[in-house]
Design a protein around this motif. Structure first.
Motif, mmCIF file in Angstrom:
data_model
loop_
_atom_site.group_PDB
_atom_site.id
_atom_site.type_symbol
_atom_site.label_atom_id
_atom_site.label_comp_id
_atom_site.label_asym_id
_atom_site.label_seq_id
_atom_site.Cartn_x
_atom_site.Cartn_y
_atom_site.Cartn_z
ATOM 1 N N TYR A 125 -11.917 3.598 -0.527
ATOM 2 C CA TYR A 125 -10.467 3.500 -0.611
ATOM 3 C C TYR A 125 -9.880 4.730 -1.311
ATOM 4 O O TYR A 125 -8.914 5.323 -0.834
ATOM 5 C CB TYR A 125 -10.043 2.228 -1.344
ATOM 6 N N VAL A 126 -10.454 5.112 -2.435
ATOM 7 C CA VAL A 126 -9.957 6.266 -3.195
ATOM 8 C C VAL A 126 -9.998 7.518 -2.321
ATOM 9 O O VAL A 126 -9.043 8.308 -2.299
ATOM 10 C CB VAL A 126 -10.762 6.461 -4.499
ATOM 11 N N ALA A 169 -7.217 7.213 0.330
ATOM 12 C CA ALA A 169 -5.888 7.283 -0.275
ATOM 13 C C ALA A 169 -5.542 8.694 -0.734
ATOM 14 O O ALA A 169 -4.365 9.042 -0.830
ATOM 15 C CB ALA A 169 -5.789 6.317 -1.450
ATOM 16 N N SER A 170 -6.555 9.519 -1.008
ATOM 17 C CA SER A 170 -6.288 10.875 -1.488
ATOM 18 C C SER A 170 -5.933 11.846 -0.367
ATOM 19 O O SER A 170 -5.448 12.942 -0.625
ATOM 20 C CB SER A 170 -7.486 11.398 -2.280
ATOM 21 N N HIS A 226 -0.689 11.817 3.629
ATOM 22 C CA HIS A 226 -0.146 11.058 4.752
ATOM 23 C C HIS A 226 1.319 11.447 4.945
ATOM 24 O O HIS A 226 2.044 11.591 3.979
ATOM 25 C CB HIS A 226 -0.211 9.554 4.474
ATOM 26 N N ARG A 244 3.525 5.672 2.645
ATOM 27 C CA ARG A 244 2.236 5.754 1.955
ATOM 28 C C ARG A 244 1.386 4.549 2.357
ATOM 29 O O ARG A 244 1.342 3.544 1.656
ATOM 30 C CB ARG A 244 2.479 5.776 0.448
ATOM 31 N N VAL A 278 -2.526 3.265 3.832
ATOM 32 C CA VAL A 278 -3.931 3.654 3.895
ATOM 33 C C VAL A 278 -4.622 2.746 4.897
ATOM 34 O O VAL A 278 -4.421 1.523 4.881
ATOM 35 C CB VAL A 278 -4.615 3.525 2.513
ATOM 36 N N SER A 300 -3.604 -1.078 3.918
ATOM 37 C CA SER A 300 -2.795 -1.236 2.716
ATOM 38 C C SER A 300 -1.540 -0.402 2.859
ATOM 39 O O SER A 300 -1.597 0.738 3.318
ATOM 40 C CB SER A 300 -3.579 -0.784 1.481
ATOM 41 N N GLY A 301 -0.413 -0.978 2.486
ATOM 42 C CA GLY A 301 0.819 -0.226 2.570
ATOM 43 C C GLY A 301 1.945 -0.942 1.868
ATOM 44 O O GLY A 301 1.761 -1.973 1.226
#
Length: 148
Positions: A96-97, A100-101, A104, A108, A110, A121-122
């Protein structure tokens, strides 16, 4: 529906319920206070798995999907703030990290789609939602659509 009278499991994805908290015995007192402040809203049993729905102090609802083998195969969340995804995702949090990095455009959000983890996830301030599951751990008869 069965109302739970005890603290929720605080499980990590892919582990047994309670593994997330037990894996960090040196948790800070603030973190321990946060864990105690959580309240189990309900546990619902389905054919071959159960769903533990927890309301965090922030107002975010977290659902943990536990197989008959007592393994958390999925988690989902919805509410005004993001839950502690490192705790929820356990050993899958590094994926996930990393996702997410990556920059985008626009919102935001993922998304991860792999053999090891599927995650969405959002959201935006005061409205976050997402889910994650391990495809290999889905019990027979459970589909990704069952994870909400």
């Amino acid at each position: 529906m069965l109302l739970a009278q005890s603290l929720p499991a605080f499980a990590a994805l892919g582990g047994a319920p309670g593994a997330a908290q037990a894996s960090n015995p040196q948790a800070s007192s603030t973190q321990a206070d946060s864990v105690r402040a959580k309240v189990a809203a309900r546990v619902t049993n389905y054919n071959g798995y159960s769903v533990s729905e927890t309301l965090e102090p922030s107002g975010t609802t977290v659902k943990e999907y536990v197989s008959a083998d007592n393994i958390v195969f999925a988690v989902s969340w919805q509410g005004p703030s993001m839950p502690n995804l490192q705790q929820l995702l356990g050993s899958y949090s590094e994926q996930y990290v990393a996702a997410a990095s990556v920059p985008h455009a626009g919102r935001r959000a993922v998304a991860i789609q792999s053999d090891q983890l599927v995650l969405r996830s959002g959201g935006h301030m005061r409205s976050f939602a997402g889910s994650a599951y391990v495809p290999a751990l889905l019990p027979q008869g459970v589909t990704p659509d069952d994870i909400r």
